[in-house]
Design a protein around this motif. Structure first.
Motif, PDB file in Angstrom:
ATOM      1  N   HIS A 256      63.602  22.014  57.785  1.00  0.00           N
ATOM      2  CA  HIS A 256      62.462  21.652  58.663  1.00  0.00           C
ATOM      3  C   HIS A 256      61.179  22.092  57.982  1.00  0.00           C
ATOM      4  O   HIS A 256      60.845  23.280  57.973  1.00  0.00           O
ATOM      5  CB  HIS A 256      62.635  22.346  60.024  1.00  0.00           C
ATOM      6  CG  HIS A 256      61.536  22.082  61.015  1.00  0.00           C
ATOM      7  ND1 HIS A 256      61.781  21.884  62.356  1.00  0.00           N
ATOM      8  CD2 HIS A 256      60.184  22.021  60.882  1.00  0.00           C
ATOM      9  CE1 HIS A 256      60.634  21.693  62.994  1.00  0.00           C
ATOM     10  NE2 HIS A 256      59.635  21.787  62.119  1.00  0.00           N
TER      11      HIS A 256
ATOM     12  N   TYR B 171      46.465  28.875  70.125  1.00  0.00           N
ATOM     13  CA  TYR B 171      46.845  27.669  69.375  1.00  0.00           C
ATOM     14  C   TYR B 171      46.594  26.429  70.238  1.00  0.00           C
ATOM     15  O   TYR B 171      46.040  25.427  69.781  1.00  0.00           O
ATOM     16  CB  TYR B 171      48.331  27.780  68.994  1.00  0.00           C
ATOM     17  CG  TYR B 171      48.878  26.604  68.231  1.00  0.00           C
ATOM     18  CD1 TYR B 171      48.514  26.371  66.914  1.00  0.00           C
ATOM     19  CD2 TYR B 171      49.781  25.725  68.835  1.00  0.00           C
ATOM     20  CE1 TYR B 171      49.036  25.280  66.210  1.00  0.00           C
ATOM     21  CE2 TYR B 171      50.305  24.651  68.149  1.00  0.00           C
ATOM     22  CZ  TYR B 171      49.932  24.430  66.830  1.00  0.00           C
ATOM     23  OH  TYR B 171      50.448  23.362  66.146  1.00  0.00           O
TER      24      TYR B 171
ATOM     25  N   HIS C 100      56.920  20.698  56.980  1.00  0.00           N
ATOM     26  CA  HIS C 100      55.813  19.725  57.037  1.00  0.00           C
ATOM     27  C   HIS C 100      55.041  19.918  55.723  1.00  0.00           C
ATOM     28  O   HIS C 100      53.890  20.329  55.712  1.00  0.00           O
ATOM     29  CB  HIS C 100      54.879  20.011  58.211  1.00  0.00           C
ATOM     30  CG  HIS C 100      55.545  20.153  59.554  1.00  0.00           C
ATOM     31  ND1 HIS C 100      55.348  19.257  60.572  1.00  0.00           N
ATOM     32  CD2 HIS C 100      56.390  21.103  60.054  1.00  0.00           C
ATOM     33  CE1 HIS C 100      56.033  19.640  61.650  1.00  0.00           C
ATOM     34  NE2 HIS C 100      56.681  20.765  61.350  1.00  0.00           N
TER      35      HIS C 100
ATOM     36  N   ILE D 189      46.284  20.513  64.632  1.00  0.00           N
ATOM     37  CA  ILE D 189      46.939  19.442  63.876  1.00  0.00           C
ATOM     38  C   ILE D 189      45.900  18.399  63.444  1.00  0.00           C
ATOM     39  O   ILE D 189      45.918  17.921  62.308  1.00  0.00           O
ATOM     40  CB  ILE D 189      48.050  18.790  64.728  1.00  0.00           C
ATOM     41  CG1 ILE D 189      49.195  19.791  64.973  1.00  0.00           C
ATOM     42  CG2 ILE D 189      48.590  17.524  64.053  1.00  0.00           C
ATOM     43  CD1 ILE D 189      50.279  19.304  65.932  1.00  0.00           C
TER      44      ILE D 189
ATOM     45  N   HIS E 278      53.449  13.306  66.544  1.00  0.00           N
ATOM     46  CA  HIS E 278      53.152  14.731  66.350  1.00  0.00           C
ATOM     47  C   HIS E 278      51.956  15.112  67.205  1.00  0.00           C
ATOM     48  O   HIS E 278      51.914  16.182  67.807  1.00  0.00           O
ATOM     49  CB  HIS E 278      52.860  14.975  64.860  1.00  0.00           C
ATOM     50  CG  HIS E 278      52.890  16.412  64.437  1.00  0.00           C
ATOM     51  ND1 HIS E 278      52.374  16.844  63.241  1.00  0.00           N
ATOM     52  CD2 HIS E 278      53.375  17.522  65.052  1.00  0.00           C
ATOM     53  CE1 HIS E 278      52.542  18.147  63.136  1.00  0.00           C
ATOM     54  NE2 HIS E 278      53.142  18.584  64.220  1.00  0.00           N
TER      55      HIS E 278
ATOM     56  N   GLY F 240      49.419  25.088  60.143  1.00  0.00           N
ATOM     57  CA  GLY F 240      48.922  25.600  61.425  1.00  0.00           C
ATOM     58  C   GLY F 240      49.733  26.725  62.021  1.00  0.00           C
ATOM     59  O   GLY F 240      49.181  27.656  62.621  1.00  0.00           O
ATOM     60  N   THR F 241      51.058  26.650  61.887  1.00  0.00           N
ATOM     61  CA  THR F 241      51.874  27.649  62.579  1.00  0.00           C
ATOM     62  C   THR F 241      52.828  28.415  61.675  1.00  0.00           C
ATOM     63  O   THR F 241      53.462  29.375  62.123  1.00  0.00           O
ATOM     64  CB  THR F 241      52.730  26.999  63.696  1.00  0.00           C
ATOM     65  OG1 THR F 241      53.725  26.155  63.082  1.00  0.00           O
ATOM     66  CG2 THR F 241      51.889  26.173  64.640  1.00  0.00           C
TER      67      THR F 241
ATOM     68  N   HIS G 205      62.986  24.739  67.125  1.00  0.00           N
ATOM     69  CA  HIS G 205      62.140  25.740  67.817  1.00  0.00           C
ATOM     70  C   HIS G 205      62.928  26.393  68.948  1.00  0.00           C
ATOM     71  O   HIS G 205      63.429  27.480  68.789  1.00  0.00           O
ATOM     72  CB  HIS G 205      60.807  25.163  68.344  1.00  0.00           C
ATOM     73  CG  HIS G 205      59.803  24.904  67.262  1.00  0.00           C
ATOM     74  ND1 HIS G 205      59.145  25.909  66.585  1.00  0.00           N
ATOM     75  CD2 HIS G 205      59.353  23.744  66.752  1.00  0.00           C
ATOM     76  CE1 HIS G 205      58.322  25.363  65.695  1.00  0.00           C
ATOM     77  NE2 HIS G 205      58.442  24.059  65.772  1.00  0.00           N
TER      78      HIS G 205
END
Ligand code: NIG
Ligand code: FE
Length: 404
Positions: A73, A95, A75, A105, A178, A322-323, A266
């Motif tokens: 997983h 966030y 991105h 995003i 997304h 971002g995360t 997640h």
């Protein structure tokens, strides 16, 4: 590079075969691979072969050997960075606040749309090389920072192209759902029409995608919209994955299970009923401790229930700006143990056997007859050492499957 038909003999190895998702150790082991596929593995004294002509002999000198690691997983393809957002979060913004204000995003989308394929390939290639340097031989890469048809296809092409000249398998996933792009603000359903009616068909026709994913969340897409995306995936014969229950419980796990998803990812907010649905469907739970850490989440994924029910747990970096701005699968293993209380054995299965399954790949993830013979030699004796260190470990060598 080893010629395709040569045999590889691995000797003098402590092999964590990861058969059935357990260490399944062979302390003084040997392995024979023919044309990149394991034909025999077992204790050295029982090894069926002696060296022939052009066999390649790999002497592990008593070191630990594992299957090539799988990051299931990521991105990986994006431009720009989110350091400013990191600062904002440290000043109190959440966030979700940042996402709702058009940052998050969408700020990466702006940078990614503006970037050329060459620039994206260079930046993502550097991240991929960092993963490969840690023993990763298979990486899943999602789109999701283009959010218009051409930009999404651009990112998928870049992702596919990254395998060229590298000893790595790349699988690709369309994550058009997304976020709602700015030009569709307030018209999420129309954007989903575009994803289902144009993006997914074009990605499938161009053989640019293996799977489809969606972000089912209050700041993402509703379960009803996610269903439409899944129906389109099904219609085009693509595998299904889901960003499920990351920030809230929208019963994403159950939805993924209902569609026979290969994975639900997640899962911080998934309840026991959702876990049971995953089990019944054979869907893998992909845990992403890097995002949990970086967002300072406090709601833990239901690891005890996943374990009790026997749902396979995979671990991945979720590499994204971002995360989870991390390329380290080994650090993700450590975090899975420290933050989620997985055992080191579960963590290693999470980046081998179960990660393969999370991608729907049956040909890898364990060193056993019939599986691909890509393997990693570590400067370690015990397999628990891999999850024990936080950072800084590198393999002694990575022996990829020769390309036939
Ligand atoms: O996996 N949750 C949605 N997607 C990413 C984050 C993307 C971003 O913030 O850029 C994730 O955490
Ligand atoms: Fe993700």
């Amino acid at each position: 590079m080893i010629p395709a038909m040569a045999r590889t003999l691995l000797v003098n190895a402590r092999i964590a075969t990861m058969r059935a998702g357990r260490y399944s150790m062979i302390d003084d082991g040997a392995m024979v691979a023919e044309a990149g596929v394991v034909s025999w593995v077992g204790p050295r004294e029982l090894a069926p072969t002696v060296k022939r002509g052009n066999d390649e002999v790999v002497d592990a000198k008593g070191a630990l050997v594992t299957p090539g690691l799988i990051d299931c997983h990521t991105h990986l393809v994006y431009a720009g960075n989110r350091a400013r957002e990191f600062e904002m979060r440290l000043s109190g913004a959440t966030y979700e606040d940042i996402a709702r204000a058009g940052g998050g995003i969408l700020s990466t989308v702006q940078a990614t749309r503006a970037a050329s394929e060459q620039q994206l390939a260079r930046e993502a290639g550097a991240r991929l090389d960092a993963m490969i340097a840690e023993g990763v031989t298979t990486v899943e890469i999602k789109s999701g920072y283009g959010l218009d048809v051409e930009s999404e296809l651009k990112c998928l092409r870049v992702a596919r192209g990254l395998a060229r000249g590298r000893n790595v398998t790349i699988t690709t996933t369309v994550l058009g759902a997304h976020a709602v792009p700015p030009e569709y603000k307030g018209r999420a359903d129309e954007y989903v029409d575009l994803v289902c009616g144009t993006l997914i068909p074009r990605a499938a026709e161009g053989k640019l995608a293996d799977a489809v994913d969606a972000f089912c969340e209050g700041i993402g897409f509703s379960p009803a919209q996610t269903r439409r995306v899944f129906d389109a995936a099904r219609a085009h014969g693509l595998k299904i994955k889901l960003h499920a229950d990351q920030l809230s419980n929208l019963n994403g796990a159950a939805l993924a299970a209902e569609y026979g998803a290969v994975s639900a990812d997640h899962l911080e907010h998934t309840d026991v009923a959702g876990v049971k649905r995953l089990k019944a469907a054979g869907t893998v739970a992909v845990l992403l401790p890097g995002a949990f850490y970086f967002l300072r989440e406090t709601k833990l994924p239901p690891v005890v229930a996943l374990r009790t029910e026997g749902v396979p747990m995979a671990i991945a970096t979720d590499c994204n700006p971002g995360t989870s701005p991390s390329t380290s699968i080994l650090t993700a293993m450590n975090m899975a143990c420290t933050l989620f209380r997985l055992t080191p054995e579960e963590a290693l299965a999470g980046v081998t056997t179960h990660a393969a399954r999370a991608l729907g790949l049956q040909d890898r993830g364990a060193l056993e007859p019939g599986k691909r013979a890509d393997f990693v030699i570590w400067d370690a004796t015990e397999p628990a050492e891999l999850a024990w260190t936080i950072a800084g470990r590198k393999p002694i060598s990575v022996i990829p499957t020769p390309r036939g």
